[in-house]
Design a protein around this motif. Structure first.
Motif, PDB file in Angstrom:
ATOM      1  N   GLN A 244       0.641  -0.739   0.197  1.00 18.30           N
ATOM      2  CA  GLN A 244       0.217   0.053  -0.020  1.00 18.30           C
ATOM      3  C   GLN A 244       0.913   1.567   0.356  1.00 18.30           C
ATOM      4  OE1 GLN A 244      -4.069  -1.634   1.669  1.00 18.30           O
ATOM      5  NE2 GLN A 244      -2.998  -0.630   3.004  1.00 18.30           N
ATOM      6  N   GLN A 291      -9.510  10.197  -3.726  1.00 25.10           N
ATOM      7  CA  GLN A 291     -10.387   8.940  -3.967  1.00 25.10           C
ATOM      8  C   GLN A 291     -10.353   8.506  -5.454  1.00 25.10           C
ATOM      9  OE1 GLN A 291     -14.413   9.756  -1.830  1.00 25.10           O
ATOM     10  NE2 GLN A 291     -13.744   7.069  -1.011  1.00 25.10           N
ATOM     11  N   MET A 294      -6.553   7.829  -6.276  1.00 23.05           N
ATOM     12  CA  MET A 294      -6.897   6.246  -6.116  1.00 23.05           C
ATOM     13  C   MET A 294      -7.159   5.683  -6.988  1.00 23.05           C
ATOM     14  SD  MET A 294      -8.016   3.953  -2.401  1.00 23.05           S
ATOM     15  CE  MET A 294      -6.953   4.843  -1.203  1.00 23.05           C
ATOM     16  N   VAL A 312      -7.757  -4.105  -2.396  1.00 22.26           N
ATOM     17  CA  VAL A 312      -7.046  -3.212  -1.069  1.00 22.26           C
ATOM     18  C   VAL A 312      -7.208  -2.976   0.052  1.00 22.26           C
ATOM     19  CG1 VAL A 312      -6.917  -0.568  -0.056  1.00 22.26           C
ATOM     20  CG2 VAL A 312      -7.222  -1.104  -2.445  1.00 22.26           C
ATOM     21  N   TYR A 314      -6.976  -1.574   3.073  1.00 22.77           N
ATOM     22  CA  TYR A 314      -7.896  -0.847   3.544  1.00 22.77           C
ATOM     23  C   TYR A 314      -8.178   0.137   4.976  1.00 22.77           C
ATOM     24  CZ  TYR A 314     -12.462  -1.762   5.280  1.00 22.77           C
ATOM     25  OH  TYR A 314     -13.421  -2.409   5.560  1.00 22.77           O
ATOM     26  N   SER A 325     -11.023   4.140   0.452  1.00 21.16           N
ATOM     27  CA  SER A 325     -10.737   3.113  -0.458  1.00 21.16           C
ATOM     28  C   SER A 325     -12.087   3.125  -1.207  1.00 21.16           C
ATOM     29  CB  SER A 325      -9.745   2.114  -1.111  1.00 21.16           C
ATOM     30  OG  SER A 325     -10.531   1.352   0.392  1.00 21.16           O
ATOM     31  N   GLU A 329     -12.879   1.813  -5.051  1.00 20.05           N
ATOM     32  CA  GLU A 329     -13.538   0.775  -5.112  1.00 20.05           C
ATOM     33  C   GLU A 329     -14.043   0.074  -6.272  1.00 20.05           C
ATOM     34  OE1 GLU A 329     -12.332  -2.352  -1.973  1.00 20.05           O
ATOM     35  OE2 GLU A 329     -11.774  -0.170  -0.831  1.00 20.05           O
TER      36      GLU A 329
END
Length: 549
Positions: A244, A291, A294, A312, A314, A325, A329
């Motif tokens: 991560q 986000q 990500m 993830v 998370y 996340s 996701e």
């Protein structure tokens, strides 16, 4: 000469005749433990009264209430190990669970305990001990430990009394799990047209490999979600272990303009974000932009490593480093997705969902990735997700499950799709950095469900079907408010599988679902079964499909 010096053994608590020992486990996060403690106290008192008044048994707590912490939960693996070091290994133990719990706090000690073990949970949406119990049950099954399980809404029903009495007398409870029908390679499903398709897909996976990329591989104590590497290799679905910290580095490379473009894309398609001003308690524009970074980073990792699926971890690290996340996701797992550019500007897998392995649960990664390959090969929608088996209750004479993932689902799983989604801030107690969920009402439709667990180094897959419903607004709202209102909620029935069937035989707190049109549901189920058998899995058909598979 060597001189050995070790700490002196602790005096051990023992259950004498007419006594049982009680332990309880919960979260690593102390804020959650304090919030959940009053409910645990209430159920401990209920259990104590039932044991004493109905069965003449005395309950002894095996570890003290921590007045300085404001609760009496075991809150770490070290604490759990120390508690069991001080317990007589032959004494009967009830593990009472009324909240989410990190199974690794207790599992290594429970595996070595020789006395009878009962996992006991309340059945409630707001205080979901049932979720924690299913996680611990799957964990102990995977570790090869014998145990019993029991659940009840209020510890006052006949089912509960009978189960408790049986365990007190015999040290075990045997639930009916005949809703699970074993399917072998000699089964007729392998000879059907759909079965032959599934076998071909399964062989492709064994030859080609479906690589599952996970950013850190152990989430929230779920030993049941961490499979042996041999198990993954045997079924053709190896792990790409990612860090991560590398995800954070990749996110930092995403320019501000691209983040803004991503957010605008979803807003233009109707997603609503419940924005506020205070980042400590409200959702902010900057949180969602992070986000979006990500989401873009996840897509680039999937392309770089040739991943079939990505997940993830998370919690316990990432949640304290960046926005949650969840939005990323749900979006990465959707076929209708912001066009993520790679470093050269080409769009990554346009129109293709990239399965998102929520909470890096390998027991969900296996059926999600299998379904993705199968459904994509058949030209069908490929979106899938896991859900917590969060709760359930009757409405107009039918028991409907409340399946609720802790943050997001693919947009196509919601009534109204992207336009039916609302982004709420993740609860500050768990997510100090904020971030949007993808919330909404699960859409009506038929679906296939599955769950993998491991026994030694073999993979076992349960497969079933179900149908989701859109309950009336007032009933949906009641259930939403009784669970977690910021999260997406799916109401459904599992075909031929009752509430107590699932609680007795399911080996996880999670269940994987993928919507499949009713016209081809049976054939997809047949194909998935044959695919799993080809990929060297032990398969059980759950409920109705066992009658026609």
């Amino acid at each position: 000469m060597l001189t050995l010096t070790l700490p002196k053994p602790k005096p051990r608590i023992k259950a004498e005749k007419g006594e049982i020992l009680l332990v309880t486990n919960a979260d690593l996060r102390e804020s959650a433990n304090v919030d959940c403690w009053p409910v645990q106290e209430k159920f401990e008192a209920k259990l104590q009264n039932v044991l004493a008044e109905r069965f003449g048994v005395t309950m002894k707590r095996a570890h003290p209430i921590k007045t300085d912490k404001g609760h009496g939960f075991i809150a770490s693996q070290r604490e759990g190990s120390d508690v069991f070091e001080g317990i007589d290994p032959d004494s009967p133990v009830i593990v009472l669970l009324t909240a989410w719990q990190y199974s690794h706090h207790l599992a290594p000690s429970l595996v070595k305990h020789r006395g009878p073990i009962l996992l006991l949970a309340n059945f409630d949406g707001t205080w979901p001990g049932l979720v924690g119990m299913l996680c611990m049950a799957g964990t102990l099954t995977g570790l090869g430990k014998t145990y019993s399980r029991l659940w009840s809404e209020n510890f006052d029903d006949a089912f509960f009394f009978k189960g408790l009495e049986t365990w007190l007398k015999t040290g075990t409870i045997e639930h009916k799990t005949d809703y699970l029908k074993p399917i072998g390679k000699s089964h007729g499903v392998m000879k059907t047209a759909a079965g032959k398709i599934g076998a071909e897909v399964g062989q492709y996976v064994l030859d080609h490999k479906e690589i599952i990329g996970l950013f850190d591989t152990f989430c929230m104590g779920m030993i049941n979600g961490v499979f042996p590497q041999k198990a993954l290799a045997t079924i053709g679905m190896p792990l790409e272990s990612l860090s991560q910290s590398a995800l954070l580095v990749e996110m930092a490379k995403v320019p501000a303009a691209l983040r803004e473009e991503c957010l605008a894309w979803y807003e233009a398609r109707g997603m609503r974000f419940n924005f506020g001003k205070d980042p400590a308690t409200e959702l902010t524009h900057d949180q969602v932009l992070e986000q979006c970074a990500m989401l873009i980073a996840l897509g680039r990792f999937a392309q770089r490593f040739g991943l079939s699926a990505i997940g993830v971890q998370y919690q316990q690290g990432l949640a304290h480093s960046c926005a949650a996340s969840d939005f990323a996701e749900g979006a990465i797992g959707s076929s209708e997705r912001f066009p993520i550019p790679d470093e050269a500007g080409a769009v990554i897998r346009p129109g293709k969902a990239i399965p998102c392995i929520n909470e890096v649960d390998m027991g969900s990664a296996i059926p999600q990735t299998m379904l993705w390959r199968l459904l994509d090969s058949l030209g069908l929608p490929t979106e899938s997700t896991l859900h917590d088996i969060r709760w359930g209750s009757e409405f107009q004479g039918t028991f409907y499950w409340d399946f609720e993932i802790s943050g997001s689902v693919p947009f196509s799983h919601l009534k109204g799709g992207i336009a039916g989604a609302t982004g709420y801030r993740q609860p500050p107690m768990y997510f100090p950095k904020g971030g949007a969920t993808i919330a909404g009402q699960g859409k009506a439709g038929t679906f296939i469900w599955a769950r993998a667990h491991y026994e030694e180094t073999g993979v076992v897959l349960h497969i079933g079907t179900g149908h989701a419903v859109e309950l009336p607004p007032a009933e949906f709202e009641r259930r939403l408010r009784a669970t977690t209102a910021e999260w997406p909620l799916m109401n459904c029935v599992l075909d031929g599988v009752s509430r107590d069937d699932l609680m007795a035989g399911h080996e996880s707190n999670h269940i994987t679902v993928a919507y499949v049109d009713e016209s081809c549901l049976k054939d997809v189920a047949r194909a998935l079964t044959a695919q799993a058998l080809t990929q060297n899995m032990k398969v059980f058909a759950a409920g109705t499909i066992g009658t026609w598979l």
